[in-house]
Scaffold this active site. Sequence first.
Site, PDB file in Angstrom:
ATOM      1  N   ASP A 245      -6.749   3.853  -4.956  1.00  0.00           N
ATOM      2  CA  ASP A 245      -7.671   3.835  -3.655  1.00  0.00           C
ATOM      3  C   ASP A 245      -8.125   5.134  -3.257  1.00  0.00           C
ATOM      4  O   ASP A 245      -8.396   5.863  -4.278  1.00  0.00           O
ATOM      5  CB  ASP A 245      -6.377   3.418  -2.440  1.00  0.00           C
ATOM      6  CG  ASP A 245      -7.187   2.921  -1.049  1.00  0.00           C
ATOM      7  OD1 ASP A 245      -7.732   1.672  -1.136  1.00  0.00           O
ATOM      8  OD2 ASP A 245      -7.261   3.680  -0.140  1.00  0.00           O
TER       9      ASP A 245
ATOM     10  N   LYS B 178       0.834  -1.283  -0.028  1.00  0.00           N
ATOM     11  CA  LYS B 178       0.205   0.051  -0.079  1.00  0.00           C
ATOM     12  C   LYS B 178       0.899   1.148   0.050  1.00  0.00           C
ATOM     13  O   LYS B 178       2.068   1.247   0.549  1.00  0.00           O
ATOM     14  CB  LYS B 178      -0.890   0.054   1.188  1.00  0.00           C
ATOM     15  CG  LYS B 178      -2.085   0.817   0.815  1.00  0.00           C
ATOM     16  CD  LYS B 178      -3.327  -0.125   0.598  1.00  0.00           C
ATOM     17  CE  LYS B 178      -4.690   0.547  -0.211  1.00  0.00           C
ATOM     18  NZ  LYS B 178      -5.513  -0.184  -0.522  1.00  0.00           N
TER      19      LYS B 178
HETATM   20  O1  2IT Z   1      -7.871  -1.797  -1.171  1.00  0.00           O
HETATM   21  C1  2IT Z   1      -7.678  -2.287  -2.656  1.00  0.00           C
HETATM   22  O2  2IT Z   1      -7.792  -3.331  -2.527  1.00  0.00           O
HETATM   23  C2  2IT Z   1      -7.204  -1.288  -3.442  1.00  0.00           C
HETATM   24  N1  2IT Z   1      -7.326  -0.144  -2.992  1.00  0.00           N
HETATM   25  C3  2IT Z   1      -7.176  -1.994  -4.958  1.00  0.00           C
HETATM   26  C4  2IT Z   1      -5.707  -2.175  -4.797  1.00  0.00           C
HETATM   27  C5  2IT Z   1      -5.377  -2.733  -6.330  1.00  0.00           C
HETATM   28  O3  2IT Z   1      -4.384  -3.002  -6.555  1.00  0.00           O
HETATM   29  O4  2IT Z   1      -6.329  -2.570  -7.348  1.00  0.00           O
END
Ligand code: 2IT
Length: 441
Positions: free
Chosen positions: A158, A118
Amino acid sequence: MTALRAKYPGENEYLQAVQEVLESVEEVYNLHPEFEKAKIVERMVEPDRIFSFRVTWIDDSGEVRTNTGYRVQFNSAIGPYKGGLRFHKAVTPSMLKFLGFEQTFKNALTTLPMGGAKGGSDFDPTGKSDAEIMRFCQAFMYELWQCIGPDQDIPAGDVGVGGREIGYMYGMYKKLARQYNTGVLTGKGASWGGSILRPEATGFGALYFTQNLLHKAGKDIRGCRIAVSGFGNVAWGACTKASELGASVVAISGPDGVCEIPGGITGEMIDYMLVMRASNRNRVQDMADKFPGAVKFTPGRKAWSVPVDIALPCAFQNELSEEDARQLKANGCWCCCEVSNMGCRPEAIRFFQDNGILFAPGKAVNAGGVATSGLEMTQNASHISWSGKEVDEKLHFIMDSIHEACVKYGTRPDGSIDYVKGANVAGFMKVASAMLEQGII
Ligand code: 2IT
C-alpha cells in the site's frame, strides 16, 4: 453512528468510512429484517481482531528507533483476510480500521473469495536508506509473521510498501516461519512467485473502470486531459494506461506541489516516476528538474488546480476537498474517478453528485489491485505463472463485472448511476449474506 462515535471518539477516518457505507445501504438494509435480527451492521463495523506490536530497529547512524506496527483483521466472511500494509508517518489504528473496513467491501466486489484486512506502521520511509528500509521491514516481520499465512491472512503493499519492501518482508518471513509457500504475501517479484502485471494492476484496472463509466455516459477517453495526484505505484500505472488509451496526463502532484505537463506525460517521464519513488525523497519537483521546459513545477498547489476533463486522485485519503471539487468544476472538469482509498472528502463527493460531475468511489475504481493479488494467490496455490495477456484479460473481466455491479445496484430512477451507492450496496449485500449464512459468530 451515534453509538460508534461515542465508542471511538476521534477515529475520524474510520467513522467517515463507516458513515458513507451505512448511508448508502440504509434503504436496502431496511428491506431485510433478517439482517437486523442478526445485528449484521453492529458486527460488520467492528474488526474481528487488531494486532498491535512494537517494532524496534537501528538506523544508519547506529541510533535505536521504535515504531508501532499493526494488523487489523477486519472480516473473513467471504475468505481469508486480505489487504495491504501501509508505512506512513500518519498511520494510526483509525486509519487502518477505515482501510480494513473499505477493503472488506472492495474485496467482495472483485468476485474473488477474499476477506478484508489492513496493516502497517507509523514508520516514515521519507529520507531512509535502502539498508534502513530493509532493517525496518525485517523487524516488522519479526512480529507480523505469527499473524499471517497463505490461507489465513495475506498482506500486500500500500502507500510506502512496494516490491522492494515485500521482498525484504518475504525473505524474513521464510526465515522465521520456515514456511516456503509463496502465497503468504502478494506483490512479490515476478521471478519468485509474483504475478505479472500486479505492479500495474491498480492503475490499469482504474482506467478500465473509467473507460466503462465514460462509455456508459456516452463519452470517450481519447483526447481527454487528466490530472493525477501522486507519483507512486498507483499513479504510475494510471499514467501508463491513460496514455496508452489516448488520453493526456497534464498534471501530477506530490506533497511539495504540482507539476504541469502541457504537452502530456511521456513514456520517459512515466519511467522516471519509478526512480522518484525508489529515491524515498517524496518530492514531485524532481520531475521538473529532470525535464525542464516540458514540466513546470509550482510549490504548494494541488493537481486539482490545473484545468482538465478528468481528475484521478491516486495518493491518499481526503486529498480532494469541496474547495478542490469547486475549482475542478470551474475549470471545466466533468469526471472524477477516485483511485486512492477514500480520496475525496464527503462534501466533495456531494458537490460532484449535485453538479452532474461523473464520480466513482475508490473501492470500485481501485479494486483491480487487490483483484490481481487474488490472481497472484491462485497462481501461487497451483504453482504456475500466467502470461501478462492472461492476467490482463482476467483483470479486464473483473473490472467489467465491478462496473456492472455498480450499475445494477446504483441506477437512479432517471437512468443516471450513483456509483457510490452501487458499489456499497453490491459489496454490502455479498458480505451481509455470507455472514448471515455462517451463523452468529
Ligand atoms: O488498497 C488496496 O486494495 C491495496 N493496497 C492492495 C491490497 C492487496 O492485497 O493487494
